[in-house]
Design an enzyme around this catalytic site. Structure first.
Site, PDB file in Angstrom:
ATOM      1  N   CYS A  65     -69.662 -38.553  36.819  1.00  0.00           N
ATOM      2  CA  CYS A  65     -68.344 -38.076  37.056  1.00  0.00           C
ATOM      3  C   CYS A  65     -68.172 -36.811  37.977  1.00  0.00           C
ATOM      4  O   CYS A  65     -69.195 -36.277  38.606  1.00  0.00           O
ATOM      5  CB  CYS A  65     -67.420 -38.179  35.824  1.00  0.00           C
ATOM      6  SG  CYS A  65     -68.016 -37.005  34.485  1.00  0.00           S
ATOM      7  N   TRP A  66     -67.232 -36.035  37.602  1.00  0.00           N
ATOM      8  CA  TRP A  66     -67.315 -34.801  38.302  1.00  0.00           C
ATOM      9  C   TRP A  66     -67.986 -33.520  37.645  1.00  0.00           C
ATOM     10  O   TRP A  66     -69.033 -33.129  38.796  1.00  0.00           O
ATOM     11  CB  TRP A  66     -65.634 -34.247  38.420  1.00  0.00           C
ATOM     12  CG  TRP A  66     -65.587 -32.720  38.805  1.00  0.00           C
ATOM     13  CD1 TRP A  66     -64.760 -31.641  38.271  1.00  0.00           C
ATOM     14  CD2 TRP A  66     -65.955 -32.130  40.130  1.00  0.00           C
ATOM     15  NE1 TRP A  66     -65.025 -30.585  38.842  1.00  0.00           N
ATOM     16  CE2 TRP A  66     -65.609 -30.868  40.018  1.00  0.00           C
ATOM     17  CE3 TRP A  66     -66.637 -32.591  41.138  1.00  0.00           C
ATOM     18  CZ2 TRP A  66     -65.749 -30.016  41.353  1.00  0.00           C
ATOM     19  CZ3 TRP A  66     -66.900 -31.632  42.293  1.00  0.00           C
ATOM     20  CH2 TRP A  66     -66.592 -30.301  42.217  1.00  0.00           C
TER      21      TRP A  66
END
Length: 346
Positions: A94-95
């Protein structure tokens, strides 16, 4: 206990598949090359959860996120299982390597699917790309194909690539033709994040070659910028000047832009308007009228002689500056001449 993996180790894995759990908008802005997007939230849902987090609280945001994701889990697991069963090593990110990727890896583990959570997420990968480009040791000599607009530089790169000559098509990576009309008809321009990642891959792939051929570009191509290591190598590299007759150039540009002329009139008129400072308002209006009346060949010819040729200066350049001068009225013959020159450098 869910498994985690550092980026350095992930990039060494045999047959890796990076799965980006972020929203489509985040993925589009920048992702690991080759990664597929299986988002936990769409763009609207991500914004909603983010708003709850900021305005209400962490627990409430997690509850809303769980409510959104719970119905998606069976299909998500099914999609990832199909890749897992074909032998891929699954790497989830994810980020920042936070809750989204951790929760998915945990669920996959419960369902008997081995997957790794990427430590640091996409943020770590972006940092890796920037650091790698900044410190990259470029080994090949860069051979730069120069020439006026319409001589066929990009087409020559394609012909050279088919002859197993190492080339990097920078305009293709940037999804931009490198001119005032460069973005018209091409859709969205490449983001800096994706351009940098793709360029790094190309540089790594070709770094053991004796030379690499590129088209002459300024440091900026559309919305993206060349890293200093490549731009300075291009400035130092050997220069090949490609020439072609004016009418040949006009014909090539019409062939290249034929669909653009038919389907993007408003965008073309806007691009013409942007030339008013250099060409003058009266000439731009005359060109716009010719474009609307279908006099495309006249428009292209005038743009070449009055705008592009004076701007780049190749038509009046001192030929002694170049290491090779090639007539490209016949692109196949020009490609063969360039290959012969390159073979002498091995």
């Amino acid at each position: 206990m869910h498994k985690v993996i550092a980026l350095e180790d992930a990039l060494k894995i045999d047959k890796p598949l990076f799965i980006d759990m972020r929203s489509p908008g985040e993925y589009e802005q920048g992702h690991i090359p080759g990664a597929i997007n299986i988002p936990l939230f769409n763009d609207h849902e991500r914004a909603e959860v983010g708003t709850i987090y900021k305005q209400v609280g962490v627990i409430e945001a997690k509850q809303r996120g769980l409510a959104i994701v719970s119905s998606k889990l069976p299909e998500l697991v099914s999609q990832i299982r199909s890749f897992y069963q074909t032998g891929y090593s699954i790497i989830i990110y994810c980020w920042r390597g936070g809750m989204r990727s951790k929760s998915v890896v945990t669920v996959l583990d419960l369902m008997g699917i081995t997957a790794y959570q990427l430590i640091g997420g996409y943020k770590a990968y972006r940092r890796f790309v920037l650091d790698s480009l900044r410190t990259f040791e470029l080994r090949p000599e860069i051979i730069v194909i120069c020439g006026s607009t319409g001589v066929g530089k990009t087409a020559l790169l394609g012909k050279l690539a088919k002859k197993q000559i190492p080339v990097i098509d920078l305009e293709s990576l940037a999804n931009h033709r490198g001119s005032v009309f460069g973005q018209v008809g091409l859709g969205k321009p490449q983001t800096a994040q994706n351009f940098d990642a793709l360029l790094l891959q190309e540089l790594q792939r070709l770094n053991e070659k004796r030379y690499v051929v590129v088209e002459c570009e300024s440091k900026r191509i559309g919305n993206v910028y060349l890293p200093d290591v490549l731009y300075q190598a291009m400035r130092r590299g050997k220069k090949i000047l490609v020439q072609a007759d004016l009418e040949t150039r006009v014909s090539r540009l019409i062939d290249e832009y034929v669909d653009v002329y038919r389907n993007n009139t408003e965008a073309l008129l806007a691009s013409l308007k942007a030339l008013a400072k250099r060409l003058g308002t009266r000439k731009v209006m005359a060109l716009s009228d010719k474009l609307l009346s279908g006099e495309v060949r006249d428009v292209v010819r005038i743009l070449l002689t009055d705008y592009y040729d004076p701007l780049y200066g190749y038509e009046t350049a001192n030929l002694d500056y170049f290491d090779l001068v090639v007539n490209a009225n016949n692109l196949d013959k020009a490609a063969c001449q360039i290959v012969e020159y390159l073979e002498q450098r091995r």
